[in-house]
Design an enzyme around this catalytic site. Structure first.
Site, PDB file in Angstrom:
ATOM      1  CG  HIS A 165      -6.046  -1.815   3.364  1.00 10.08           C
ATOM      2  ND1 HIS A 165      -6.925  -2.481   2.551  1.00 10.08           N
ATOM      3  CD2 HIS A 165      -6.797  -1.097   4.239  1.00 10.08           C
ATOM      4  CE1 HIS A 165      -8.160  -2.182   2.918  1.00 10.08           C
ATOM      5  NE2 HIS A 165      -8.119  -1.346   3.940  1.00 10.08           N
ATOM      6  CG  ASP A 185      -5.072  -1.876  -7.677  1.00  8.73           C
ATOM      7  OD1 ASP A 185      -4.601  -1.978  -6.532  1.00  8.73           O
ATOM      8  OD2 ASP A 185      -6.143  -2.460  -8.017  1.00  8.73           O
ATOM      9  CD  GLU A 273       5.141 -18.635   3.765  1.00  3.59           C
ATOM     10  OE1 GLU A 273       4.580 -18.550   4.881  1.00  3.59           O
ATOM     11  OE2 GLU A 273       5.149 -17.712   2.937  1.00  3.59           O
ATOM     12  CG  HIS A 296       4.653 -15.071   5.967  1.00  2.44           C
ATOM     13  ND1 HIS A 296       3.846 -15.869   5.212  1.00  2.44           N
ATOM     14  CD2 HIS A 296       3.971 -13.889   6.099  1.00  2.44           C
ATOM     15  CE1 HIS A 296       2.729 -15.232   4.904  1.00  2.44           C
ATOM     16  NE2 HIS A 296       2.783 -14.012   5.442  1.00  2.44           N
ATOM     17  N   GLY A 298       6.633  -9.986   7.591  1.00  7.43           N
ATOM     18  CA  GLY A 298       6.324  -8.620   7.152  1.00  7.43           C
ATOM     19  C   GLY A 298       5.359  -7.908   8.093  1.00  7.43           C
ATOM     20  N   GLY A 299       4.372  -8.639   8.558  1.00  9.45           N
ATOM     21  CA  GLY A 299       3.358  -8.005   9.409  1.00  9.45           C
ATOM     22  C   GLY A 299       3.545  -8.315  10.884  1.00  9.45           C
TER      23      GLY A 299
HETATM   24  P1  NAI Z   1      -5.692  -5.165  -0.185  1.00  3.66           P
HETATM   25  O1  NAI Z   1      -6.791  -6.080  -0.527  1.00  3.66           O
HETATM   26  O2  NAI Z   1      -5.948  -3.955   0.620  1.00  3.66           O
HETATM   27  O3  NAI Z   1      -4.988  -4.679  -1.555  1.00  3.66           O
HETATM   28  C1  NAI Z   1      -4.723  -5.518  -2.637  1.00  3.66           C
HETATM   29  C2  NAI Z   1      -4.747  -4.674  -3.908  1.00  3.66           C
HETATM   30  O4  NAI Z   1      -4.314  -5.485  -4.999  1.00  3.66           O
HETATM   31  C3  NAI Z   1      -6.143  -4.144  -4.255  1.00  3.66           C
HETATM   32  O5  NAI Z   1      -6.077  -2.760  -4.498  1.00  3.66           O
HETATM   33  C4  NAI Z   1      -6.507  -4.912  -5.533  1.00  3.66           C
HETATM   34  O6  NAI Z   1      -7.326  -4.180  -6.401  1.00  3.66           O
HETATM   35  C5  NAI Z   1      -5.128  -5.157  -6.126  1.00  3.66           C
HETATM   36  N1  NAI Z   1      -5.081  -6.274  -7.069  1.00  3.66           N
HETATM   37  C6  NAI Z   1      -5.751  -7.451  -7.027  1.00  3.66           C
HETATM   38  N2  NAI Z   1      -5.423  -8.207  -8.084  1.00  3.66           N
HETATM   39  C7  NAI Z   1      -4.542  -7.487  -8.825  1.00  3.66           C
HETATM   40  C8  NAI Z   1      -3.850  -7.734 -10.040  1.00  3.66           C
HETATM   41  N3  NAI Z   1      -4.014  -8.879 -10.704  1.00  3.66           N
HETATM   42  N4  NAI Z   1      -3.038  -6.775 -10.495  1.00  3.66           N
HETATM   43  C9  NAI Z   1      -2.868  -5.607  -9.840  1.00  3.66           C
HETATM   44  N5  NAI Z   1      -3.507  -5.313  -8.686  1.00  3.66           N
HETATM   45  C10 NAI Z   1      -4.328  -6.250  -8.179  1.00  3.66           C
HETATM   46  O7  NAI Z   1      -4.567  -6.077   0.488  1.00  3.66           O
HETATM   47  P2  NAI Z   1      -3.395  -5.617   1.458  1.00  3.66           P
HETATM   48  O8  NAI Z   1      -3.850  -5.602   2.850  1.00  3.66           O
HETATM   49  O9  NAI Z   1      -2.748  -4.402   0.894  1.00  3.66           O
HETATM   50  O10 NAI Z   1      -2.411  -6.880   1.318  1.00  3.66           O
HETATM   51  C11 NAI Z   1      -1.651  -7.104   0.153  1.00  3.66           C
HETATM   52  C12 NAI Z   1      -0.929  -8.433   0.236  1.00  3.66           C
HETATM   53  O11 NAI Z   1      -0.037  -8.443   1.347  1.00  3.66           O
HETATM   54  C13 NAI Z   1      -1.847  -9.649   0.434  1.00  3.66           C
HETATM   55  O12 NAI Z   1      -1.393 -10.679  -0.418  1.00  3.66           O
HETATM   56  C14 NAI Z   1      -1.610 -10.057   1.855  1.00  3.66           C
HETATM   57  O13 NAI Z   1      -1.794 -11.445   2.037  1.00  3.66           O
HETATM   58  C15 NAI Z   1      -0.150  -9.685   2.028  1.00  3.66           C
HETATM   59  N6  NAI Z   1       0.270  -9.503   3.412  1.00  3.66           N
HETATM   60  C16 NAI Z   1       1.487  -9.994   3.789  1.00  3.66           C
HETATM   61  C17 NAI Z   1       1.937  -9.861   5.082  1.00  3.66           C
HETATM   62  C18 NAI Z   1       3.271 -10.385   5.489  1.00  3.66           C
HETATM   63  O14 NAI Z   1       3.467 -10.710   6.662  1.00  3.66           O
HETATM   64  N7  NAI Z   1       4.221 -10.480   4.594  1.00  3.66           N
HETATM   65  C19 NAI Z   1       1.109  -9.209   6.106  1.00  3.66           C
HETATM   66  C20 NAI Z   1      -0.121  -8.647   5.597  1.00  3.66           C
HETATM   67  C21 NAI Z   1      -0.522  -8.812   4.297  1.00  3.66           C
END
Ligand code: NAI
Length: 413
Positions: A165, A185, A273, A296, A298-299
């Site tokens: 996403h 990915d 954290e 933290h 980001g969102g």
């Molecule tokens: P998502 O589940 O939509 O996307 C994650 C992607 O990573 C998927 O396409 C998956 O196939 C891929 N993936 C999984 N393992 C992998 C690997 N070993 N190598 C390469 N690709 C791999 O998740 P989303 O919503 O995009 O979130 C991503 C990250 O951002 C999460 O860790 C989430 O916790 C974090 N996040 C951080 C926020 C913040 O405030 N900083 C707010 C929202 C999310």
């Protein structure tokens, strides 16, 4: 075991909704617009003792990350149908206890996608222009007016690790800023716009001017970026981690920044954290040049809070209105059509052999015509939804509630 047998769908005004932790007012507005008016709101989290006092007549509860819904609370909440986590995670809920009690648990994992993606773009520009350093010096009265090591992002290569996403949103925004976009990915994700997929993390690290991480915390991504990976990154490239603290070896990053191999970093998440706002925070990365540290966030935008308020309240409303459990973490996920010329029976039961046949024979004994049937099970429970002819025996719910292993039943008229 709970049931509603008053001959009418349970009046929405009598459904008690408890919303804690200052959930965005959009949620209340959405509930009101859909006929729910029995809503109690609090700006703070409640303790277990306070919850035990309150939960007896609550049917829907909305929490954020600080309220813990324990097994004890779940056991006390005999009317509870669903828990809405108006946030990203669900760790604060005892999901197994909720499952065993047939309580649906929702959250909102993707409402802040855009917020994170925008910050990634902003930090990319800030780092490539060395703004953290110049900002610090200007505050101290030092006029660092030069173009030394300042670059535009246009034409640079951005490498996105994890094209889900957030990663794919970053891709769209980055391309519009003039970046050449590459991504890696583990799943075969289709590119957005003109982005290019590469076959390995190593390849991505070697070609990118800036790497941005958007993977989940899994055993596979634990310390995914360590000493070796940092060494594979281009000389004087940049690293952004707005994903999870476990993904980057912070000590290795510090060394890479100290040596000048990494020209800057933007870090929003850490291995450890602070629990809450205002608490002391310390990191090996503090006071490094051209390193942006954020707590933290980001969102964390008001738009994301609004989106979460709308998203989770909509999921709760749909559950009450037609039994839909899509994206539930506990009750099996069923996307149900609107019922037409039918009454709908919702039956949650322990996942034991023979329950479904007992339900069916109970209906055939009562000569009830089934118009539609939907079923899904998980390891612990089954969720069966039956659309039945309006011409029916009104003792059906009472009978179904006596089927062995029943947890909850409900009827929608
Ligand atoms: P998502 O589940 O939509 O996307 C994650 C992607 O990573 C998927 O396409 C998956 O196939 C891929 N993936 C999984 N393992 C992998 C690997 N070993 N190598 C390469 N690709 C791999 O998740 P989303 O919503 O995009 O979130 C991503 C990250 O951002 C999460 O860790 C989430 O916790 C974090 N996040 C951080 C926020 C913040 O405030 N900083 C707010 C929202 C999310």
């Amino acid at each position: 075991m709970s049931q509603e047998t008053d001959g009418l769908s349970y009046p929405k005004d009598q459904i008690k909704v408890l919303l804690l932790e200052g959930i965005h007012p959009k949620a209340v507005e959405n509930f009101n617009q859909n006929g729910f008016h029995n809503i109690e709101t609090y700006d703070v989290a409640l303790s277990e003792a306070e919850l035990l006092d309150k939960m007896e007549d609550v049917q829907l509860i909305g929490i954020r990350s600080k309220t813990h819904i324990t097994e004890k609370v779940i056991k006390k909440a005999s009317k509870l149908k669903a828990i809405g986590c108006f946030c990203i995670g669900t760790n604060q809920v005892d999901l197994k206890a909720a499952t065993l009690d047939g309580i649906t648990v929702f959250n909102s994992p993707y409402s802040n996608t855009r917020s994170v993606a925008e910050l990634v773009i902003a930090e990319s520009i800030m780092l490539m222009r060395r703004i953290p350093l110049r900002d610090k010096e200007a505050h101290k009265g030092v006029w660092l007016k030069d173009a030394k090591e300042s670059y535009e992002v246009r034409g640079k290569k951005i490498g996105i690790v994890g094209y889900g996403h957030i990663g794919s949103q970053v891709s769209v925004l980055a391309e519009n800023m003039g970046f050449d976009v590459f991504y890696y990915d583990i799943e075969p994700k289709l590119p957005m716009g003109n982005a290019t997929r590469v076959d390995s993390l190593k390849q991505l690290l070697e070609i990118s001017d800036i790497i941005t991480l958007h993977v989940p915390a899994t055993p596979d991504t634990h310390m995914m970026i360590g000493k070796e990976e940092l060494a594979q990154m281009k000389e004087k490239s940049f690293l952004l981690n707005l994903a999870r603290g476990s993904v980057v070896d912070i000590n290795a990053l510090k060394e890479a920044v100290d040596s000048g191999h990494i020209a800057g970093a933007g870090i929003d998440v850490y291995p450890e954290e602070p629990e809450s706002k205002g608490e002391k925070f310390s990191s090996e990365l503090q006071n490094l040049p051209n390193v942006i540290l954020t707590p933290h966030i980001g969102g964390s935008t008001l738009e994301a809070q609004y989106n979460i308020g709308l998203d989770v309240s909509t999921k709760l409303i749909k559950l009450i209105d037609n039994g839909t459990t899509v994206d539930s973490h506990t009750v099996p996920s069923l996307n149900l059509p609107v019922q037409k010329d039918a009454h709908r029976i919702l039956h949650i039961h322990e996942n034991k052999p023979g329950v479904l046949s007992e339900i069916n024979s109970c209906l055939s004994d009562m000569d009830i015509n089934i118009l539609g049937q939907y079923l899904k099970t998980n390891e612990y429970i089954g969720y069966v939804v039956l659309d039945i002819d309006k011409d029916y025996n009104d003792r059906v719910l009472e009978k179904l509630s006596k089927v062995k292993h029943t947890i909850k039943t409900r009827i929608l008229y």
